[in-house]
Design an enzyme around this catalytic site. Structure first.
Site, short mmCIF file in Angstrom:
data_model
loop_
_atom_site.label_atom_id
_atom_site.label_comp_id
_atom_site.label_asym_id
_atom_site.label_seq_id
_atom_site.Cartn_x
_atom_site.Cartn_y
_atom_site.Cartn_z
N CYS A 183 0.83 -1.22 0.00
CA CYS A 183 0.00 0.00 0.00
C CYS A 183 0.85 1.26 0.00
O CYS A 183 1.98 1.27 0.48
CB CYS A 183 -0.86 0.02 1.25
SG CYS A 183 -1.82 -1.46 1.47
N ARG A 220 5.01 0.15 -6.40
CA ARG A 220 5.02 -0.67 -5.19
C ARG A 220 4.08 -1.86 -5.28
O ARG A 220 4.18 -2.78 -4.47
CB ARG A 220 4.64 0.19 -3.98
CG ARG A 220 5.60 1.34 -3.74
CD ARG A 220 5.10 2.25 -2.66
NE ARG A 220 5.04 1.55 -1.39
CZ ARG A 220 6.04 1.50 -0.53
NH1 ARG A 220 7.17 2.08 -0.81
NH2 ARG A 220 5.93 0.84 0.60
N TRP A 274 -3.02 -2.67 -1.47
CA TRP A 274 -2.62 -4.04 -1.82
C TRP A 274 -3.32 -4.92 -0.79
O TRP A 274 -3.00 -4.88 0.39
CB TRP A 274 -1.10 -4.14 -1.70
CG TRP A 274 -0.48 -5.37 -2.26
CD1 TRP A 274 -0.17 -5.63 -3.56
CD2 TRP A 274 -0.02 -6.51 -1.52
NE1 TRP A 274 0.44 -6.84 -3.67
CE2 TRP A 274 0.55 -7.42 -2.45
CE3 TRP A 274 -0.03 -6.87 -0.17
CZ2 TRP A 274 1.09 -8.64 -2.07
CZ3 TRP A 274 0.51 -8.09 0.21
CH2 TRP A 274 1.06 -8.96 -0.74
N ASN A 323 -1.72 2.10 5.97
CA ASN A 323 -0.84 0.99 5.58
C ASN A 323 -0.56 0.17 6.83
O ASN A 323 -0.31 0.76 7.89
CB ASN A 323 0.50 1.50 5.05
CG ASN A 323 0.39 2.18 3.71
OD1 ASN A 323 -0.67 2.19 3.11
ND2 ASN A 323 1.49 2.76 3.26
N GLY A 324 -0.54 -1.14 6.72
CA GLY A 324 -0.24 -1.96 7.89
C GLY A 324 -1.41 -2.89 8.20
O GLY A 324 -2.32 -3.05 7.39
N GLU A 351 19.53 -15.95 -8.11
CA GLU A 351 19.03 -14.62 -8.43
C GLU A 351 18.52 -14.56 -9.88
O GLU A 351 17.47 -13.96 -10.16
CB GLU A 351 20.13 -13.58 -8.18
CG GLU A 351 19.80 -12.15 -8.55
CD GLU A 351 18.57 -11.58 -7.83
OE1 GLU A 351 18.08 -12.19 -6.88
OE2 GLU A 351 18.10 -10.52 -8.29
N LYS A 405 14.71 -13.64 -10.95
CA LYS A 405 14.36 -12.57 -11.90
C LYS A 405 13.43 -13.11 -12.96
O LYS A 405 12.42 -12.50 -13.29
CB LYS A 405 15.61 -11.98 -12.59
CG LYS A 405 16.50 -11.11 -11.77
CD LYS A 405 15.93 -9.75 -11.43
CE LYS A 405 15.15 -9.79 -10.17
NZ LYS A 405 15.79 -9.68 -8.91
N GLU A 436 9.85 -13.96 -11.51
CA GLU A 436 8.98 -12.88 -11.02
C GLU A 436 8.47 -11.97 -12.13
O GLU A 436 7.37 -11.44 -12.02
CB GLU A 436 9.62 -12.08 -9.88
CG GLU A 436 10.79 -11.21 -10.22
CD GLU A 436 11.35 -10.49 -8.99
OE1 GLU A 436 10.60 -10.14 -8.07
OE2 GLU A 436 12.58 -10.27 -8.97
N HIS A 481 21.04 -34.94 -7.85
CA HIS A 481 20.40 -35.48 -6.65
C HIS A 481 18.88 -35.36 -6.72
O HIS A 481 18.20 -35.39 -5.70
CB HIS A 481 20.93 -34.77 -5.40
CG HIS A 481 22.40 -35.03 -5.18
ND1 HIS A 481 22.88 -36.22 -4.73
CD2 HIS A 481 23.47 -34.25 -5.42
CE1 HIS A 481 24.20 -36.17 -4.67
NE2 HIS A 481 24.59 -34.98 -5.09
N LYS A 522 6.69 -4.03 -4.17
CA LYS A 522 8.10 -3.63 -4.12
C LYS A 522 8.67 -3.80 -2.72
O LYS A 522 9.79 -4.24 -2.53
CB LYS A 522 8.23 -2.18 -4.58
CG LYS A 522 9.65 -1.65 -4.56
CD LYS A 522 10.52 -2.36 -5.58
CE LYS A 522 11.96 -1.91 -5.54
NZ LYS A 522 12.85 -2.90 -6.21
#
Ligand code: M6R
Length: 613
Positions: free
Chosen positions: A2, A27, A79, A105-106, A486, A490, A493, A509, A608
């Protein structure tokens, strides 16, 4: 996650609020809304989806807004956490008496009990959110003093908040408060702004005040009065933002992510600037605030971070052990406080976070501080909560990272970790000659990165060749193992391709069972220690008919003859190879996602900055 924007001042605030919301879009959010005081009433418009949809709705429902005297307002991108993404659940929320509008927010953890209590006292609710409780709680507590009402309401809340409130009771006053979710006040001339993120307001002012937990600020056009929740005035410094709005704009690039990938030579240059001590052949990291003696006493390092920052920490693990001989481990920040970590007096905790607001990493910092550890953070966002609560650390100076997929933060984090490791190592076992060789190469990093960027077109061609795959493996060893993780992160996502990063030796394995012609493998086969082993792993993949794309050191015929396609990386040592190589993988993921028509800067379901646990 948010986002909050608020304005009080001489201008009509609607355009400023919408502009701020657009700057928060990166975000991640699912709905947006604004509320302004106009002609003794609260005017609130909300909509599901993008800010542009909200803007259109405002134009349709309230075409005369540019002519109105609306000088105070709040706005929000939501969000969803409590309650599905919907117009009703989006913010602002107005209490049932119609006097108080809030954006939040929260999470209000005890919202169910508070809601029952408020319903018993005659308040009504429209949404399924926890946030609507706050609007009604302030209304319930209001007795002629807006500060007292806000403080009384917030004292009853268990959970986190970044909060902005406007009211008909005190229509010239914007109120903001924070606990665990950032709020910054932008100091202007005859106007003041508030936001959850500097990017929303940096176009209007570069003078900002970061609120601390349990601060409540009453803000008018020309006054900022900050008190703690117990009504004691508190002094907060005005900080100066050292980046301009240009840094938060695309500047001709198709996406923020691409811009940020291409900014890396400068970003890494900024992260290194003034930090190499040529005389003593070491690093200058004054924010660490540690004497050489204190550094020699550190006998263990724990890194706590999430996502890309954790991958950077995994490269740092190699640096600290290899160069400085300090046993190091990397903890998923989300687990840190639950596994009762062993923290001895000489343990150094390094939280790594681009945003400096990631809830799990922040919780790790608090756990470490409670256990008496020395904490030194690596953050990008100046004044962020993790940076402030850690007390000491190193800023990246990478500039704002807007794309949800972290790129320049990673390369800067690893660069700073390398400097940190050299600094610790120079107080122990790293001699001048070897330190100089490393630092000389570090100084070459911007050029090495530029060399990879120069190959963007070749990388695009390879990316488009494999971009329709449904599954991918990324394999690496040693220093390039975290880079494999990484690279896979990338790809998944932003392109939504299922990609797994694996240690190359682990393939056999289990995951090797999945290899077949439709599953390409990205093998990180640069010419650094471990390459001979990776060559054997490439053979294993080829034997299962998986196409292999390899990163290889420019001119490496051996890799070229084995792999189906090669992404060339300039010759460099194992120390800087992770930084240089990841740039190629960022570009690869970017071009695959672009080919697939994905929303690159705001991938689905992602935020974000993850400010909830
Ligand atoms: O702001 P932080 O560095 O603490 O964020 C940590 C992760 O949420 C972040 O790196 C995330 O994994 C990114 N989307 C990766 O691109």
């Amino acid at each position: 996650m948010c986002g909050i924007v608020g304005y009080v001042g001489n201008r009509n605030c609607v355009a400023t609020l919408l502009d701020g919301l657009k700057r928060l879009e990166y975000r991640g959010y699912d709905s947006a809304g604004i509320a302004v005081v106009e002609d003794s009433s609260l005017h609130c418009i909300k909509e599901c989806g993008k800010v542009s949809v909200l803007e259109k709705k405002i134009g349709e429902e309230w075409p005369l807004w540019p002519e109105k005297a609306c000088h105070i307002g709040i706005a929000h991108t939501r969000w969803a956490t409590h309650g599905a993404p919907s117009c009703i659940n989006s913010h602002p929320h107005i209490d049932s008496s119609g006097r108080f509008a809030i954006v939040h927010n929260g999470i209000v953890e005890n919202y169910a009990a508070l809601k029952r209590h408020l319903i018993d006292h005659g308040h009504t609710f429209n949404s399924e959110t926890d946030s609507e409780v706050i609007a009604n709680l302030i209304s319930e507590c209001y007795n002629g003093d807006i500060f007292a009402a806000t403080a009384a309401a917030l004292r009853q809340i268990v959970g986190t908040f970044g909060l902005a409130v406007i009211s008909l009771e005190q229509p010239d006053t914007l109120i903001v408060a924070r606990r665990g979710s950032p709020i910054v006040v932008g100091v202007g001339n005859s106007e003041n702004l508030v936001a959850s993120d500097i990017a929303a307001i940096v176009a209007y002012t570069k003078r900002v005040i970061f609120l601390n937990d349990d601060d409540i600020a009453l803000i008018t056009a020309d006054r900022i009065d900050i008190r703690n929740i117990d009504n004691v005035p508190v002094a907060r410094e005005i900080a100066k933002i050292d980046w301009s709005i240009d840094a938060a704009e695309k500047q001709g690039y198709e996406h923020f992510m691409l811009k940020e990938i291409f900014e890396q030579p400068e970003a890494v240059g900024n992260a290194l600037r003034g930090r190499i001590d040529e005389q003593n052949i070491t690093a200058i990291l004054s924010g660490l605030s540690m004497t050489p003696r204190e550094m020699t006493q550190i006998n263990r390092i724990l890194v706590a971070a999430c996502g890309t920052s954790m991958h950077a920490g995994m490269v740092g693990d190699f640096f600290f052990e290899d160069l400085a001989g300090i046993p190091t481990s990397v903890e998923q920040a989300a687990e840190f406080r639950y596994r009762n970590p062993i923290i001895e007096p000489n343990t150094l905790i390094i939280p790594i976070s681009q945003s400096g607001e990631t809830a799990d990493t922040l919780a790790a910092v608090r756990e470490a501080a409670n256990k008496g550890a020395t904490v030194a953070a690596i953050c990008n966002v100046v004044g962020s909560t993790i940076a402030r609560e850690s007390g000491r650390g190193v800023y990246l100076h990478a500039g704002p990272e807007i794309g949800v997929a972290s790129t320049k933060a990673f390369t800067c984090q690893v660069s700073v970790l390398l400097l940190m490791a050299v600094k610790f190592a120079r107080t122990r076992r790293l001699d001048r000659e070897n330190a100089k060789a490393i630092l000389d190469e570090v100084k070459q990093l911007p050029e090495l990165i530029r060399a990879v960027l120069a190959m963007a077109e070749n990388i695009r061609v390879v990316a488009e060749k494999y971009g329709s795959a449904d599954n991918f493996f990324y394999i690496g060893r040693g220093y390039l193992y975290p880079v494999a993780l990484e690279g896979a992160l990338k790809l998944k996502e932003i392109s939504y391709i299922h990609a797994e990063g694996y240690h190359a030796a682990e393939l056999k394995h289990g995951p090797i069972a999945l290899l077949e012609p439709k599953v390409p493998v990205m093998a990180l086969a640069n010419d650094i220690p471990g390459k001979d082993k990776i060559l054997a792993n490439i053979q294993e993949c080829k034997a299962r008919k998986s196409p292999v794309i390899a990163t290889a050191t420019v001119g490496d015929k051996e890799v070229e003859s084995l792999a189906d396609d090669v992404i060339w990386i300039p010759a460099c040592s194992k120390y800087v190879a992770p930084i240089v190589t990841v740039v190629a993988l960022q570009l690869f993921a970017y071009y695959v996602a672009r080919m697939r028509g994905c929303e690159i800067d705001q991938p689905r379901n992602l935020a974000k900055s993850v400010t909830v646990e």
